[in-house]
Design a protein around this motif. Structure first.
Motif, PDB file in Angstrom:
ATOM      1  N   HIS A  36       0.828  -1.203   0.000  1.00 39.00           N
ATOM      2  CA  HIS A  36       0.000   0.000   0.000  1.00 39.00           C
ATOM      3  C   HIS A  36       0.860   1.250   0.000  1.00 39.00           C
ATOM      4  O   HIS A  36       0.548   2.227  -0.677  1.00 39.00           O
ATOM      5  CB  HIS A  36      -0.944   0.004   1.195  1.00 39.00           C
ATOM      6  N   GLU A  39       2.280   1.612  -3.488  1.00 35.89           N
ATOM      7  CA  GLU A  39       1.246   2.099  -4.414  1.00 35.89           C
ATOM      8  C   GLU A  39       0.971   3.580  -4.183  1.00 35.89           C
ATOM      9  O   GLU A  39       0.816   4.348  -5.127  1.00 35.89           O
ATOM     10  CB  GLU A  39      -0.043   1.292  -4.246  1.00 35.89           C
ATOM     11  N   TRP A  40       0.879   3.981  -2.921  1.00 35.39           N
ATOM     12  CA  TRP A  40       0.634   5.386  -2.596  1.00 35.39           C
ATOM     13  C   TRP A  40       1.777   6.255  -3.101  1.00 35.39           C
ATOM     14  O   TRP A  40       1.555   7.294  -3.697  1.00 35.39           O
ATOM     15  CB  TRP A  40       0.473   5.537  -1.080  1.00 35.39           C
ATOM     16  N   ARG A  41       3.028   5.831  -2.858  1.00 31.23           N
ATOM     17  CA  ARG A  41       4.188   6.599  -3.310  1.00 31.23           C
ATOM     18  C   ARG A  41       4.211   6.701  -4.835  1.00 31.23           C
ATOM     19  O   ARG A  41       4.461   7.755  -5.402  1.00 31.23           O
ATOM     20  CB  ARG A  41       5.488   5.954  -2.820  1.00 31.23           C
ATOM     21  N   SER A  43       1.657   6.481  -6.944  1.00 34.50           N
ATOM     22  CA  SER A  43       0.591   7.345  -7.451  1.00 34.50           C
ATOM     23  C   SER A  43       0.905   8.809  -7.186  1.00 34.50           C
ATOM     24  O   SER A  43       0.626   9.669  -8.019  1.00 34.50           O
ATOM     25  CB  SER A  43      -0.756   6.954  -6.845  1.00 34.50           C
ATOM     26  N   TRP A  44       1.512   9.113  -6.028  1.00 34.59           N
ATOM     27  CA  TRP A  44       1.876  10.493  -5.746  1.00 34.59           C
ATOM     28  C   TRP A  44       2.965  10.968  -6.714  1.00 34.59           C
ATOM     29  O   TRP A  44       2.938  12.086  -7.207  1.00 34.59           O
ATOM     30  CB  TRP A  44       2.320  10.657  -4.298  1.00 34.59           C
TER      31      TRP A  44
END
Length: 181
Positions: A36, A39-41, A43-44
């Protein structure tokens, strides 16, 4: 459910359920697994890079949080170093000695325009005593995911340099060194 922590069955890279030694499936917190965070990194970074491209900049930032962290660490550390030099210097000439004869050569010898890996092995080892290598390597990694030194070591050295500056300033104020009363 509400705000309670949520769990899911842990899976390996192939999607198979991971079991505990007692044979029961292992569970992991839904917000905690590394996937997670990755994925967050990612997308950012995509959003950041899309905004940079929309602004007409040919630049990519793979790790925006780390880039900001290294930016703040570097800015605060060098501001504190400038304060220390300003207290130490007795005149304008002495004020210019450290930036001119220490910081500038360390910057150019710290891998600003080249990778430290292109140096002969002996010089690679000597270069690791230069604290600016770690700041530069951390910045390079935050932009391109390429580094001469592991990012954790770069961050630790940057934080260590910041703490060293803070201790020096604490000592200056505690002892009153070169301060007017």
């Amino acid at each position: 459910e509400g705000f309670a922590r949520k769990y899911e069955v842990a899976r390996d890279r192939d999607g198979n359920v991971v079991y505990r030694p007692d044979g029961k499936p292992r569970y992991e917190a839904l917000a905690g697994p590394m996937k997670h965070l990755v994925e967050w990194r990612r997308s950012w970074a995509e959003v950041t890079n899309a905004h940079l491209a929309a602004a007409g900049l040919d630049l990519r930032i793979d790790h925006p949080v780390w880039m900001f962290a290294f930016l703040v660490l570097t800015a605060v550390s060098f501001s504190l170093l400038g304060f220390i030099i300003g207290i130490w210097a007795q005149g304008f000439e002495q004020l210019q000695v450290i930036p001119l004869l220490v910081v500038t050569p360390l910057t150019f010898l710290g891998g600003t325009f080249y990778s430290v890996n292109v140096l002969p092995p002996t010089w690679q080892k000597i270069t690791l005593f230069n604290p600016l290598v770690y700041l530069i390597s951390g910045f390079r990694w935050s932009f391109y995911s390429i580094a001469d030194v592991h990012v954790a070591i770069s961050a630790a050295v940057a934080i260590g340099f910041l703490l060293l500056c803070l201790v020096a300033i604490w000592w200056i104020f505690r002892t009153g060194y070169r301060l007017k009363s």
